[in-house]
Design an enzyme around this catalytic site. Sequence first.
Site, PDB file in Angstrom:
ATOM      1  N   HIS A   1       0.837  -1.196   0.000  1.00 40.96           N
ATOM      2  CA  HIS A   1       0.000   0.000   0.000  1.00 40.96           C
ATOM      3  C   HIS A   1       0.875   1.251   0.000  1.00 40.96           C
ATOM      4  CE1 HIS A   1      -3.088   2.856   0.006  1.00 40.96           C
ATOM      5  NE2 HIS A   1      -2.375   3.509   0.903  1.00 40.96           N
TER       6      HIS A   1
ATOM      7  N   TYR B   1       2.064   5.608  -2.277  1.00 42.51           N
ATOM      8  CA  TYR B   1       2.423   6.991  -1.927  1.00 42.51           C
ATOM      9  C   TYR B   1       3.854   7.289  -2.355  1.00 42.51           C
ATOM     10  CZ  TYR B   1      -1.956   6.652   0.468  1.00 42.51           C
ATOM     11  OH  TYR B   1      -3.289   6.442   0.715  1.00 42.51           O
TER      12      TYR B   1
ATOM     13  N   HIS C   1      -5.432   2.833 -12.757  1.00 43.90           N
ATOM     14  CA  HIS C   1      -4.916   3.535 -13.939  1.00 43.90           C
ATOM     15  C   HIS C   1      -5.195   5.035 -13.894  1.00 43.90           C
ATOM     16  CE1 HIS C   1      -4.282  -0.502 -15.412  1.00 43.90           C
ATOM     17  NE2 HIS C   1      -3.429   0.023 -16.277  1.00 43.90           N
TER      18      HIS C   1
HETATM   19 FE1  HAS Z   1      -5.395   2.645  -4.269  1.00 40.16          FE
HETATM   20  C1  HAS Z   1      -5.821  -0.756  -4.746  1.00 40.16           C
HETATM   21  C2  HAS Z   1      -7.474   2.529  -1.544  1.00 40.16           C
HETATM   22  C3  HAS Z   1      -4.661   5.950  -3.529  1.00 40.16           C
HETATM   23  C4  HAS Z   1      -2.786   2.570  -6.510  1.00 40.16           C
HETATM   24  N1  HAS Z   1      -4.494   1.187  -5.419  1.00 40.16           N
HETATM   25  C5  HAS Z   1      -4.840  -0.143  -5.487  1.00 40.16           C
HETATM   26  C6  HAS Z   1      -3.990  -0.815  -6.429  1.00 40.16           C
HETATM   27  C7  HAS Z   1      -3.100   0.124  -6.911  1.00 40.16           C
HETATM   28  C8  HAS Z   1      -3.432   1.375  -6.265  1.00 40.16           C
HETATM   29  C9  HAS Z   1      -1.973  -0.104  -7.900  1.00 40.16           C
HETATM   30  O1  HAS Z   1      -8.688   0.382   0.277  1.00 40.16           O
HETATM   31  C10 HAS Z   1      -4.109  -2.278  -6.866  1.00 40.16           C
HETATM   32  C11 HAS Z   1      -3.301  -3.224  -6.067  1.00 40.16           C
HETATM   33  C12 HAS Z   1      -3.506  -4.607  -6.591  1.00 40.16           C
HETATM   34  O2  HAS Z   1      -2.960  -4.924  -7.681  1.00 40.16           O
HETATM   35  O3  HAS Z   1      -4.235  -5.389  -5.990  1.00 40.16           O
HETATM   36  N2  HAS Z   1      -6.006   3.989  -2.844  1.00 40.16           N
HETATM   37  C13 HAS Z   1      -6.881   3.742  -1.850  1.00 40.16           C
HETATM   38  C14 HAS Z   1      -7.127   4.972  -1.091  1.00 40.16           C
HETATM   39  C15 HAS Z   1      -6.324   5.936  -1.654  1.00 40.16           C
HETATM   40  C16 HAS Z   1      -5.625   5.305  -2.744  1.00 40.16           C
HETATM   41  C17 HAS Z   1      -8.045   5.156   0.085  1.00 40.16           C
HETATM   42  N3  HAS Z   1      -4.032   3.996  -4.916  1.00 40.16           N
HETATM   43  C18 HAS Z   1      -3.868   5.289  -4.470  1.00 40.16           C
HETATM   44  C19 HAS Z   1      -2.745   5.913  -5.117  1.00 40.16           C
HETATM   45  C20 HAS Z   1      -2.209   4.949  -5.966  1.00 40.16           C
HETATM   46  C21 HAS Z   1      -3.025   3.765  -5.822  1.00 40.16           C
HETATM   47  C22 HAS Z   1      -2.245   7.300  -4.832  1.00 40.16           C
HETATM   48  C23 HAS Z   1      -1.033   5.020  -6.876  1.00 40.16           C
HETATM   49  C24 HAS Z   1      -0.359   6.091  -7.189  1.00 40.16           C
HETATM   50  N4  HAS Z   1      -6.462   1.176  -3.347  1.00 40.16           N
HETATM   51  C25 HAS Z   1      -7.205   1.338  -2.223  1.00 40.16           C
HETATM   52  C26 HAS Z   1      -7.744   0.026  -1.797  1.00 40.16           C
HETATM   53  C27 HAS Z   1      -7.268  -0.924  -2.710  1.00 40.16           C
HETATM   54  C28 HAS Z   1      -6.465  -0.168  -3.663  1.00 40.16           C
HETATM   55  C29 HAS Z   1      -8.610  -0.268  -0.661  1.00 40.16           C
HETATM   56  C30 HAS Z   1      -7.515  -2.438  -2.701  1.00 40.16           C
HETATM   57  C31 HAS Z   1      -8.657  -2.759  -3.535  1.00 40.16           C
HETATM   58  C32 HAS Z   1      -8.905  -4.237  -3.618  1.00 40.16           C
HETATM   59  O4  HAS Z   1     -10.016  -4.641  -3.233  1.00 40.16           O
HETATM   60  O5  HAS Z   1      -8.046  -5.002  -4.072  1.00 40.16           O
HETATM   61  C33 HAS Z   1      -6.207   7.372  -1.157  1.00 40.16           C
HETATM   62  O6  HAS Z   1      -4.864   7.659  -0.854  1.00 40.16           O
HETATM   63  C34 HAS Z   1      -6.738   8.369  -2.134  1.00 40.16           C
HETATM   64  C35 HAS Z   1      -6.778   9.785  -1.575  1.00 40.16           C
HETATM   65  C36 HAS Z   1      -6.929  10.791  -2.686  1.00 40.16           C
HETATM   66  C37 HAS Z   1      -7.768  11.815  -2.700  1.00 40.16           C
HETATM   67  C38 HAS Z   1      -7.818  12.746  -3.889  1.00 40.16           C
HETATM   68  C39 HAS Z   1      -7.070  14.049  -3.668  1.00 40.16           C
HETATM   69  C40 HAS Z   1      -6.994  14.857  -4.931  1.00 40.16           C
HETATM   70  C41 HAS Z   1      -5.950  15.611  -5.330  1.00 40.16           C
HETATM   71  C42 HAS Z   1      -6.002  16.369  -6.642  1.00 40.16           C
HETATM   72  C43 HAS Z   1      -6.709  17.690  -6.506  1.00 40.16           C
HETATM   73  C44 HAS Z   1      -6.864  18.342  -7.827  1.00 40.16           C
HETATM   74  C45 HAS Z   1      -6.789  19.679  -8.055  1.00 40.16           C
HETATM   75  C46 HAS Z   1      -6.942  20.126  -9.449  1.00 40.16           C
HETATM   76  C47 HAS Z   1      -6.508  20.675  -7.004  1.00 40.16           C
HETATM   77  C48 HAS Z   1      -8.683  12.101  -1.554  1.00 40.16           C
HETATM   78  C49 HAS Z   1      -4.745  15.790  -4.476  1.00 40.16           C
HETATM   79  C50 HAS Z   1      -7.805  21.328  -9.591  1.00 40.16           C
HETATM   80  C51 HAS Z   1      -7.932  21.624 -11.023  1.00 40.16           C
HETATM   81  C52 HAS Z   1      -8.353  22.794 -11.537  1.00 40.16           C
HETATM   82  C53 HAS Z   1      -8.452  23.005 -12.980  1.00 40.16           C
HETATM   83  C54 HAS Z   1      -8.727  23.892 -10.666  1.00 40.16           C
HETATM   84  C1  HEM Z   2      -3.162  -3.876 -15.604  1.00 35.56           C
HETATM   85  C2  HEM Z   2      -4.284  -1.503 -19.709  1.00 35.56           C
HETATM   86  C3  HEM Z   2      -0.807   1.772 -18.780  1.00 35.56           C
HETATM   87  C4  HEM Z   2       0.010  -0.361 -14.493  1.00 35.56           C
HETATM   88  C5  HEM Z   2      -3.812  -3.462 -16.755  1.00 35.56           C
HETATM   89  C6  HEM Z   2      -5.049  -4.028 -17.249  1.00 35.56           C
HETATM   90  C7  HEM Z   2      -5.357  -3.375 -18.401  1.00 35.56           C
HETATM   91  C8  HEM Z   2      -4.334  -2.382 -18.636  1.00 35.56           C
HETATM   92  C9  HEM Z   2      -6.574  -3.619 -19.291  1.00 35.56           C
HETATM   93  C10 HEM Z   2      -5.856  -5.107 -16.554  1.00 35.56           C
HETATM   94  C11 HEM Z   2      -5.419  -6.454 -16.903  1.00 35.56           C
HETATM   95  C12 HEM Z   2      -6.090  -7.523 -16.081  1.00 35.56           C
HETATM   96  O1  HEM Z   2      -6.497  -7.301 -14.947  1.00 35.56           O
HETATM   97  O2  HEM Z   2      -6.178  -8.652 -16.601  1.00 35.56           O
HETATM   98  C13 HEM Z   2      -3.394  -0.448 -19.840  1.00 35.56           C
HETATM   99  C14 HEM Z   2      -3.347   0.461 -20.971  1.00 35.56           C
HETATM  100  C15 HEM Z   2      -2.366   1.367 -20.708  1.00 35.56           C
HETATM  101  C16 HEM Z   2      -1.804   1.037 -19.420  1.00 35.56           C
HETATM  102  C17 HEM Z   2      -4.255   0.388 -22.187  1.00 35.56           C
HETATM  103  C18 HEM Z   2      -1.884   2.516 -21.528  1.00 35.56           C
HETATM  104  C19 HEM Z   2      -1.534   2.424 -22.778  1.00 35.56           C
HETATM  105  C20 HEM Z   2      -0.351   1.527 -17.491  1.00 35.56           C
HETATM  106  C21 HEM Z   2       0.533   2.389 -16.753  1.00 35.56           C
HETATM  107  C22 HEM Z   2       0.745   1.793 -15.542  1.00 35.56           C
HETATM  108  C23 HEM Z   2       0.006   0.542 -15.528  1.00 35.56           C
HETATM  109  C24 HEM Z   2       1.096   3.696 -17.265  1.00 35.56           C
HETATM  110  C25 HEM Z   2       1.586   2.253 -14.392  1.00 35.56           C
HETATM  111  C26 HEM Z   2       2.535   3.125 -14.416  1.00 35.56           C
HETATM  112  C27 HEM Z   2      -0.711  -1.538 -14.470  1.00 35.56           C
HETATM  113  C28 HEM Z   2      -0.653  -2.493 -13.394  1.00 35.56           C
HETATM  114  C29 HEM Z   2      -1.552  -3.525 -13.724  1.00 35.56           C
HETATM  115  C30 HEM Z   2      -2.168  -3.152 -14.985  1.00 35.56           C
HETATM  116  C31 HEM Z   2       0.201  -2.409 -12.142  1.00 35.56           C
HETATM  117  C32 HEM Z   2      -1.902  -4.750 -12.885  1.00 35.56           C
HETATM  118  C33 HEM Z   2      -1.203  -5.972 -13.329  1.00 35.56           C
HETATM  119  C34 HEM Z   2      -1.668  -7.150 -12.538  1.00 35.56           C
HETATM  120  O3  HEM Z   2      -2.863  -7.294 -12.271  1.00 35.56           O
HETATM  121  O4  HEM Z   2      -0.799  -7.948 -12.162  1.00 35.56           O
HETATM  122  N1  HEM Z   2      -3.413  -2.457 -17.602  1.00 35.56           N
HETATM  123  N2  HEM Z   2      -2.446  -0.067 -18.932  1.00 35.56           N
HETATM  124  N3  HEM Z   2      -0.655   0.424 -16.721  1.00 35.56           N
HETATM  125  N4  HEM Z   2      -1.617  -1.952 -15.410  1.00 35.56           N
HETATM  126 FE1  HEM Z   2      -2.019  -1.018 -17.173  1.00 35.56          FE
HETATM  127 CU    CU Z   3      -3.748   0.201  -0.718  1.00 36.57          CU
END
Ligand code: HAS
Ligand code: HEM
Ligand code: CU
Length: 572
Positions: free
Chosen positions: A238, A242, A391
């Site tokens: 997890h 970050y 994504h």
């Molecule tokens: Fe997640 C699963 C919960 C954040 C990545 N997460 C994943 C997995 C990945 C991932 C890769 O609780 C899959 C792992 C796997 O393969 O099984 N995630 C969270 C929560 C947050 C969160 C509570 N995740 C991230 C971030 C990631 C990431 C960051 C990568 C960089 N996630 C989960 C949970 C799972 C999970 C469960 C497990 C699910 C399962 O069942 O398997 C929080 O940290 C999110 C907090 C974020 C916010 C948004 C703040 C917004 C900001 C932008 C503001 C925009 C502005 C723009 C100001 C509250 C900072 C303004 C624009 C103008 C034009 C004015």
């Molecule tokens: C898994 C598409 C770019 C990270 C997947 C899956 C799809 C996908 C459809 C799900 C596969 C499955 O669950 O069977 C794409 C496409 C991309 C893209 C179309 C852009 C052209 C990226 C990028 C990142 C990323 C930029 C991270 C930097 C991952 C990861 C998984 C994943 C970590 C999970 C692999 C796993 O389940 O073991 N992607 N992806 N992908 N993708 Fe992407």
């Molecule tokens: Cu997590």
Amino acid sequence: QAPQQATVRQMPAIQDVAYLASLKKVTQYYIVTAFLALFIGVMIGPLQAMNYAGINLYELPFIKALLKSYYQGLSLHGVLNALVFTQFFISGWMLYLPVRDLGARINMKFAWFTYVLMTAGLLLAAVPLLLNRATLLYTFYPPMQGDALFYIGAAIMVGASLLVVGQVVRMWWSWKRAHPGRVTPLVTFMSVAVWMMWFVASLGIVIEVLVLLIPWSLGLVAGVDPLLSKTLFWWTGHAIVYFWVLPAYISWYAFLPRHAGGRIASEPLTRLVFVLFLLNSVPVGLHHQFSDPNISNVWKTIHMFLTFLIAVPSLMTAFSVGAALEDAARARGGRGLLGWTLKLPWGNAIFSAQVLAMISFILGGAGGIVNASSSFAPVVHNTAWIPGHFHITVGTATTLSFMGISLWLIPHLTGKRLPSMKLASAAVWTWFVGMMVFALGMHWTGLLGVTRRANIAATAQDIYKTAELALPKALTGISGVILLISALLYFSVLFRMLLSKREENGEDTPIPYSEAISPAGEQLATASPLVRVTEPLMVLWVIALVLVLLMYGPVLGKLVGNLQLVPGWRLY
Ligand code: HAS
Ligand code: HEM
Ligand code: CU
């Protein structure tokens, strides 16, 4: 407050030309290695998107020659994008920034050694991956077993990142000793806090790989405990998210206001945000294991609430960076409740990449809260919803930010010019649109019960062919095409830039420091209480470690006391 003309922070000058050149070179090596990994990783993505559209491209002779199976491709995609691209980019970025911020002199031999070691780890792990002998997906859950070389290579890569931690923390510490009573400059503060957090985070995977997986894959022990390994994996797994996104936050806070012509809202608040991440990023990993047995509901619930708590510093970031952008836009004459957003420099790809990344992260963050809620988790866990979620977090918030940063960082490091802002903008906007469509398709498909990590296009099962799935599946397929075009645009810009001739001194493209509306000040004695409590990062680091031990100790203790060793499997 009346907007003022922002003046750039004066970075301490580095006089030694050879030293500066070597520092820039090693950073460039990290960044370029990162993007090479992303290039290969991303090329596999559209094949997977087509799979979720019900179109199986894995039987094409050309693809068949390269990939033995859907799962070998998926393993490469996950490892190269999420583990290799991120780690190399971040190691270069968060080494270079604090060194320049402090004007410090680091041991360049050591910095090069670390880069070479990390690359060696990568190459070792790549061999079994490419030979289909480590088709384990990027989470490599046992009892699925790969060649020992894969785990050894991964361990070396993570070990090398810990050497960067050592180098940066040591540099900061010598600066502290040479400048008693001074407030650590913001960019250094953020970088050191993230590196400290990564150290605490990495311990889980280090123990998993060194103590459990390497001896087991070498045949030194007969079995492995899958649940213990998985729990150690998510200790790191997890917090690693970050580690992926906070380096982008550094840019959103410190540099983005400058691209918009404005100022950081508040340095003390920014420091608080990073301290909260240091303290609370790690002890939340059980939200990936709600459905696992042998872990008590009490601990799962505690981790769930700690997960809600760790969303707070991200919400603070949203409001604080949002305020900085509004300040910038109003200074350029922006008016109205939302009309000011039109005054932002949307045509500048460096800026738009990062703001689109942030907009994507609002949605990704909201989805994260859903995932973390134990009442919703069973609906979305292990479905296509989850790749939808990540994504628009790692795949966009992080990746699109790093792409945007590369557009000034590469010119800064190499003295080469960005060949075309128009093409770069086209790449950035199509990535955003593509990922929005992808996320819509995948979240939707997931809610209809389609599992993740499933080669659904290759099965004849009717459950994947219902009428209600037709639209979300089509959206996913279309997004794959948009993203392929976007990636080709981005990489053509990047490679053209890298292969062009050096045209200027890189320092002509300066690091885009912003001024702050509320600065932290220079002297601790006169600084606000918030600045003073956030300054002792060493103490906060120890507290972070203790908190993790408290929140994971009992869970791991029970698993270790009740080991269930099973032999390895090869399913591929
Ligand atoms: Fe997640 C699963 C919960 C954040 C990545 N997460 C994943 C997995 C990945 C991932 C890769 O609780 C899959 C792992 C796997 O393969 O099984 N995630 C969270 C929560 C947050 C969160 C509570 N995740 C991230 C971030 C990631 C990431 C960051 C990568 C960089 N996630 C989960 C949970 C799972 C999970 C469960 C497990 C699910 C399962 O069942 O398997 C929080 O940290 C999110 C907090 C974020 C916010 C948004 C703040 C917004 C900001 C932008 C503001 C925009 C502005 C723009 C100001 C509250 C900072 C303004 C624009 C103008 C034009 C004015
Ligand atoms: C898994 C598409 C770019 C990270 C997947 C899956 C799809 C996908 C459809 C799900 C596969 C499955 O669950 O069977 C794409 C496409 C991309 C893209 C179309 C852009 C052209 C990226 C990028 C990142 C990323 C930029 C991270 C930097 C991952 C990861 C998984 C994943 C970590 C999970 C692999 C796993 O389940 O073991 N992607 N992806 N992908 N993708 Fe992407
Ligand atoms: Cu997590």
